[in-house]
Design a protein around this motif. Structure first.
Motif, PDB file in Angstrom:
ATOM      1  N   SER A 404       0.831  -1.203   0.000  1.00 51.78           N
ATOM      2  CA  SER A 404       0.000   0.000   0.000  1.00 51.78           C
ATOM      3  C   SER A 404       0.863   1.250   0.000  1.00 51.78           C
ATOM      4  O   SER A 404       0.624   2.196  -0.761  1.00 51.78           O
ATOM      5  N   THR A 430      -3.713  -4.012   4.866  1.00 53.14           N
ATOM      6  CA  THR A 430      -4.743  -4.768   5.580  1.00 53.14           C
ATOM      7  C   THR A 430      -4.324  -6.223   5.759  1.00 53.14           C
ATOM      8  O   THR A 430      -4.622  -6.840   6.784  1.00 53.14           O
ATOM      9  N   TYR A 433      -1.851  -6.725   8.724  1.00 48.99           N
ATOM     10  CA  TYR A 433      -2.531  -6.942  10.000  1.00 48.99           C
ATOM     11  C   TYR A 433      -3.017  -8.384  10.137  1.00 48.99           C
ATOM     12  O   TYR A 433      -2.930  -8.988  11.214  1.00 48.99           O
ATOM     13  N   GLU A 434      -3.534  -8.936   9.052  1.00 48.02           N
ATOM     14  CA  GLU A 434      -3.987 -10.322   9.076  1.00 48.02           C
ATOM     15  C   GLU A 434      -2.819 -11.281   9.348  1.00 48.02           C
ATOM     16  O   GLU A 434      -2.949 -12.247  10.110  1.00 48.02           O
ATOM     17  N   TYR A 475      -6.916   2.492   5.318  1.00 47.89           N
ATOM     18  CA  TYR A 475      -6.309   1.410   4.552  1.00 47.89           C
ATOM     19  C   TYR A 475      -7.329   0.436   3.960  1.00 47.89           C
ATOM     20  O   TYR A 475      -7.097  -0.150   2.902  1.00 47.89           O
ATOM     21  N   ASP A 476      -8.472   0.244   4.620  1.00 47.25           N
ATOM     22  CA  ASP A 476      -9.465  -0.660   4.044  1.00 47.25           C
ATOM     23  C   ASP A 476     -10.065  -0.083   2.767  1.00 47.25           C
ATOM     24  O   ASP A 476     -10.489  -0.832   1.871  1.00 47.25           O
ATOM     25  N   VAL A 477     -10.061   1.234   2.664  1.00 44.40           N
ATOM     26  CA  VAL A 477     -10.494   1.886   1.420  1.00 44.40           C
ATOM     27  C   VAL A 477      -9.360   1.875   0.395  1.00 44.40           C
ATOM     28  O   VAL A 477      -9.540   1.484  -0.766  1.00 44.40           O
ATOM     29  N   ASP A 479      -6.746  -0.028   0.073  1.00 43.61           N
ATOM     30  CA  ASP A 479      -6.352  -1.334  -0.464  1.00 43.61           C
ATOM     31  C   ASP A 479      -7.335  -1.863  -1.500  1.00 43.61           C
ATOM     32  O   ASP A 479      -6.938  -2.539  -2.454  1.00 43.61           O
ATOM     33  N   ARG A 480      -8.605  -1.544  -1.335  1.00 44.48           N
ATOM     34  CA  ARG A 480      -9.571  -1.966  -2.352  1.00 44.48           C
ATOM     35  C   ARG A 480      -9.353  -1.210  -3.662  1.00 44.48           C
ATOM     36  O   ARG A 480      -9.445  -1.789  -4.747  1.00 44.48           O
ATOM     37  N   TYR A 499     -17.422   0.546  -6.036  1.00 42.23           N
ATOM     38  CA  TYR A 499     -17.358   0.637  -4.577  1.00 42.23           C
ATOM     39  C   TYR A 499     -18.160   1.806  -4.000  1.00 42.23           C
ATOM     40  O   TYR A 499     -18.353   1.871  -2.779  1.00 42.23           O
TER      41      TYR A 499
END
Length: 548
Positions: A404, A430, A433-434, A475-477, A479-480, A499
Motif C-alpha cells: 500500500s 490490511t 494486520y492479518e 487502509y481498508d479503502v 487497499d480496495r 465501490y
C-alpha cells in the motif's frame, strides 16, 4: 508403472548442486520402488536463468551436465534443461524435457507455448516446439509437456491465449499418460486454480496426469511445489507438500499414491511463501544473517517475525532507531517484540545526527518552514545506520515497506526503502494486520507481536502527532482501490462506480500510483505473492503523462 514426483529446490546456475540433488532424489525413488522419476522445468540450471541463457557457455554447461547426469543416474528420469533449438532460424535455445535412461538421452520434447505475460518473457530466449510427440515407456505412451503447454485447455478457459493445444495434440497421437514438468510461481489462490485446471484436463481427455512443480524461492519469485498426480476421472491420487522439497510416488496401475496434507487457509499459505522466499533469497545470495529496522509498528514486526522463522532468531538483529518524534511506547514495543522473537536487539538513537543535519542545512533552508524534507532526513539517517551495520557485519538488510505504501509513494528513497530484500512489498497493509494475527495464533497463545502494536494507529513518527491517515485514505479503502487499479487493471471510473467511492479520491490514488513509479524502480527486489507485483511483471514507464 510407479512414478516418483521429485520436487526439489534448485538454484539458478548451480549445476553441481542441482545435479547432486537430482541424483540423490532419483536414488531415493529407486529404493522406494519407482520406475521413473519426474523432475521440474529447467531444474538442471534452475528457473528462470533470464539473460544467462544468452551466454553460449551457459547453454553448453546445460548440455554437458545433462550428458554427465544421464551416465550417473540410477533410475530413468525426466529432467528439465536448456537445450539447443533444432531450427536453423530463430532463438538458439529451447526449453526442453529430456528422458534419460541407460546412460543417455533417449527422448526430448521442447516447450511449445512460451508465455510472455506477467513475470514471463520466454519468447525472448527460447525457440518453441513445432510439434508434440509421444514416447513409449513402461507400458505407457508418454505425453510430455512443459508448464505453459497445459494452460490452454478450451474446456477450461473462456478465452485461450494460444491457437494450438499441445495436450490435445498428444492425446490425438495416442498418449495414455500425460506428464507436465513445471516452474509455476506461487500467487494467492493460484493453487486452487491450478488444481481445477488439471482436473478439467484429466476429465476432458480421460487420461491420468502427473504434474511436477519447482519449489523454493529464486529472486522475487516463490514456487510452492504442490506437485500432484490425478487419475483419469480427476481425483487427486498423489500430492506433495507446499514450499518444501518432497518425493511422492504414484502408481498408474492402482491409481494410488502418497498424499501430503496441505493447509486450506490461503493466508497461512501466503505466510509460508514469504518465509520460504526470504530464506532462499538470503541463503542463495550467500548471507547468513539479516537486519531489520524495528519502529515498534506493524510492518517491521511482521517482517522481523518472518525473518526469524526464515533464518532463525539467532541470525536476526532488530535495530530500533528512535528520533525526536518517536514515542516511548514504540521503543517499548520494538524491545518487547525482539524479546518475544528471541532476536538480538540494538538501539541507535538518531536525534544527535538529525540535529547535526539541521544545523548544517540551517543557513541554506533559512526562511523556509519545516516540511517533508526534515521527515525524509530522519528516514535516511535510519537507512544509513542500517546499511552501515550491513557493511560492517555482512548482514542483509530487510526493508519493511508494504504494498500500500509502495503503491502511493508513502516511503522514502534511500531511507526506509534501503535494503537488499523487500519482504512485504507485495503485501497490502490490511493483509499485514492479518498476517500479524496469524503469527500470534501460530504461537499457541503466546504473544509474539505486542497487542499495542496491533491496536495503535499506524504512524511514521516523523513529526508531532503524525498518523498515516493524515496523508492516506483509511487502509481498508485504499487497499480496495489499489487492488482494483493494479491487479484488476480497472479505471478510476469503474472503481468509483463499483465501490461507491468518490471519483476524485480514486483518481488521486491512481495518479499517486503512476507518479511514484520512479521510487519503485529504485526499490530492492520484493517477494511476489499477488497476481501483479511491482518488483516483477509490471513494466511501467516513469516519464509519461497519461491521466487514468
Amino acid at each position: 508403472m510407479k512414478i516418483a514426483l521429485a520436487q526439489f529446490n534448485p538454484t539458478v546456475g548451480d549445476f553441481a548442486g542441482n545435479s547432486a540433488r537430482i541424483l540423490d532424489l532419483a536414488c531415493q525413488a529407486k529404493q522406494r520402488g519407482a520406475e521413473l522419476a519426474v523432475f521440474s522445468e529447467l531444474c538442471l540450471c534452475g528457473y528462470l536463468p533470464q539473460d544467462l541463457l544468452e551466454r553460449p557457455a551457459f547453454l553448453e554447461r546445460n548440455r554437458t551436465e545433462l550428458a554427465c547426469l544421464a551416465k550417473r543416474i540410477s533410475l530413468p528420469a525426466i529432467v528439465g534443461y536448456a537445450g539447443r533449438a533444432q531450427d536453423s532460424t530463430g532463438k538458439p535455445a529451447a526449453n526442453n524435457a529430456a528422458l534419460i535412461a541407460d546412460g543417455r538421452v533417449v527422448f526430448e520434447q521442447s516447450k511449445m507455448l512460451l508465455p510472455t505475460y506477467d513475470v514471463f518473457d520466454e519468447s525472448r530466449y527460447f525457440q518453441p516446439a513445432k510439434s508434440q510427440h509421444v514416447f513409449p515407456f513402461g507400458g505407457e505412451q508418454l505425453g510430455i509437456t512443459i508448464c505453459e503447454d497445459i494452460w490452454n485447455d478450451k474446456n477450461f478457459w473462456a478465452k485461450r491465449l494460444y491457437e494450438c493445444d499441445p495436450v490435445a495434440e498428444l492425446v490425438g497421437k495416442g498418449a495414455t499418460l500425460l506428464l507436465n514438468i513445471s516452474a509455476s510461481p506461487y500467487t494467492i489462490d493460484k493453487r486452487n486454480l491450478r488444481r481445477a485446471m488439471l482436473q478439467s484436463l484429466a476429465r476432458s481427455h480421460r487420461r491420468p496426469i502427473v504434474y511436477v512443480n519447482q519449489v523454493g524461492g529464486n529472486d522475487s519469485l516463490v514456487f510452492d511445489g504442490s506437485s500432484v498426480a490425478l487419475t483419469a476421472d480427476g481425483p487427486v491420487a498423489a500430492q506433495a507438500r507446499i514450499f518444501e522439497e518432497d518425493l511422492v510416488l504414484f502408481d498408474t496401475a492402482t491409481g494410488r499414491g502418497d498424499v501430503r496434507t496441505q493447509p486450506e487457509d490461503e493466508l497461512e499459505v501466503a505466510y509460508y511463501a514469504l518465509v520460504c522466499g526470504t530464506h532462499d533469497y538470503v541463503c542463495k545470495c550467500g548471507f547468513r544473517q539479516v537486519l531489520v529496522g524495528l519502529s515498534g509498528g506493524i510492518d517491521s514486526a511482521v517482517v522481523a517475525a518472518i525473518a526469524a522463522a526464515a533464518v532463525g532468531p539467532e541470525n536476526v538483529l532488530g535495530v530500533a532507531m528512535p528520533g525526536p518524534y518517536s514515542s516511548e511506547g514504540s521503543l517499548r514495543d520494538a524491545r518487547q517484540l525482539a524479546q518475544n522473537l528471541g532476536i538480538q536487539f540494538l538501539v541507535l538513537p538518531i536525534e544527535e545526527v538529525f540535529g547535526s543535519y539541521r544545523r548544517t542545512l540551517q543557513h541554506v533552508f533559512e526562511g523556509r518552514p519545516e516540511d517533508v524534507t526534515e521527515e525524509n532526513l530522519q528516514a535516511r539517517i535510519r537507512g544509513n545506520f542500517l546499511m552501515a551495520l550491513s557493511n560492517k557485519f555482512g548482514s542483509l538488510v530487510l526493508s519493511t515497506g508494504n504494498k500500500s505504501e509502495m503503491a502511493v509513494g508513502y516511503c522514502t528513497l534511500y531511507g526506509d526503502m534501503a535494503g537488499g530484500l523487500a519482504v512485504i512489498s507485495d503485501v497490502p497493509k490490511t493483509m499485514v494486520y492479518e498476517l500479524a494475527g496469524l503469527i500470534n495464533r501460530r504461537a499457541n497463545g503466546r504473544e509474539v507481536i505486542p497487542a499495542s502494536t496491533l491496536t495503535k494507529p499506524p504512524s511514521a513518527e516523523l513529526r508531532p502527532n503524525q498518523t498515516d491517515q493524515d496523508t492516506l485514505p483509511p487502509y481498508d479503502v485504499l487497499d480496495r482501490i489499489l487492488k482494483a487499479y493494479i491487479e484488476g487493471v480497472r479505471s478510476p471510473q469503474e472503481i468509483a462506480d463499483h465501490y461507491g467511492f468518490s471519483l476524485e479520491l480514486v483518481r488521486e490514488v491512481a495518479l499517486r500510483v503512476d507518479h511514484n513509479e520512479y521510487k519503485r524502480k529504485q526499490a530492492p527486489p520484493g517477494l511476489k505473492i499477488t497476481s501483479r507485483a511491482f518488483s516483477v511483471g509490471r513494466p511501467f514507464p516513469i516519464a509519461q503523462k497519461f491521466v487514468p
